[in-house]
Design an enzyme around this catalytic site. Sequence first.
Site, short mmCIF file in Angstrom:
data_model
loop_
_atom_site.label_atom_id
_atom_site.label_comp_id
_atom_site.label_asym_id
_atom_site.label_seq_id
_atom_site.Cartn_x
_atom_site.Cartn_y
_atom_site.Cartn_z
N TYR A 108 0.84 -1.20 0.00
CA TYR A 108 0.00 0.00 0.00
C TYR A 108 0.87 1.25 0.00
O TYR A 108 1.88 1.32 0.71
CB TYR A 108 -0.89 0.02 1.24
N GLU A 196 -3.33 7.51 -4.26
CA GLU A 196 -3.30 6.24 -3.53
C GLU A 196 -3.14 5.08 -4.51
O GLU A 196 -3.86 5.00 -5.50
CB GLU A 196 -4.60 6.06 -2.74
#
Length: 393
Positions: A108, A196
């Site tokens: 992530y 993101e």
Amino acid sequence: MNIHEYQAREILERFGLPVPKAGVASTPAEARAVAEELGGKVVVKAQVHAGGRGKAGGVKLVSGPDEAEQAAAGMLGTNLVTHQTGPQGVPVHKVMVAEATDIADELYLSIIVDGDLGVPVVIASTEGGMDIEEVADKTPELLFRVAADPLMGLSPYHARDIASMLNVPVAARRATAALISNLYRVFVESDCSLVEINPLVITKDDEVIALDAKINIEDDALFRHRDLAALHDPTQEDELELRAGKADLAYVKLDGGRVGCMVNGAGLAMATMDITKWAGANPANFLDIGGSADEGRIEEAFKIIVSDSDVEIILVNLFAGIARSDIVAQGIVNAAKETGTKLPMVVAMRGTNAEEGRTILNESGLDITSAQDLAGAAEVLRDKLSSHKGGAQ
Ligand code: GDP
Ligand code: MN
């Protein structure tokens, strides 16, 4: 402003980040054509302004053009409901068809502005592919945060540090550090409020690839990014928020409430929501009519509030300065008569022409209770709520 994954993917590619080869399609036949061109296994991904598509059937790994066409046919024209959308979901008008990646590890990576520190912060975790809120909640030790200096930017050693915290294989370290530096450039140069990548993947061949891409652009910076402003997709937005935007009204929908709030000014909106909660209820929305509202805009504001089916009672809290109470009152009465709404209203008006405003409301024949001030309005609201459907929440 939110943009689609296929648009974000293109931006990342322009800044030199490794992304899967892909094309976008609006019909099943176009999806087949993209799959044919890519060859081999592909993934078909619904393009909506919401995450959580994987679990909701909006991401399908398929073997080739036939299945890609079928998967696209199953998504296009439907509404995708994910844990990030409301129960009605969001419409799928496009799918992205991308070459399938052989995943060894899902990581992530994101960048946001940290409001407390006032600087961009890179957030990274070895736990990619899942809800980052859940990681933050259950295993916060697996989440790393690195603050960048807004003037100096993100230094190369920070990027290398993050790559090593992510435990990427040695062969992929350099590429990962470069990807992080480039992502920081995307963030700054495109005036993002969020970038993101979830998941950032390490492939079986130790390559690093941005498999998913989410970008939010700061609304207030759009004037200097004409190309990005053009990526706006109104079909993905709440209909009432869109309508309010057109009338230059600030409308925010809130979940789980039953009181529609009409106010002038952001500070008054906050106070009005506090008083609503204090009266034992939750706001269903708030709508800020701003300072110089005319009758037409008040009418539109009122119509937007009554179009929200969660609203059972309307609280109008006005501190009239430039906006005159009589004009607001007349706008409310016009809109209430036009829409034929039977919703009870509690109105507190002070300031310019407050007396005239109250007279217009009192003589309108509508179900309106006037209050002198905010505290008075809260009392009336409390009484009304307990006598109205199911009582106070
Ligand atoms: P989201 O659920 O909306 O965030 O959509 P993502 O693009 O993140 O995809 C969800 C999940 O699908 C990923 O976490 C992966 O596990 C899986 N996925 C997506 N693309 C591929 C791919 O090319 N190959 C494989 N094996 N899995 C993929
Ligand atoms: Mn994702």
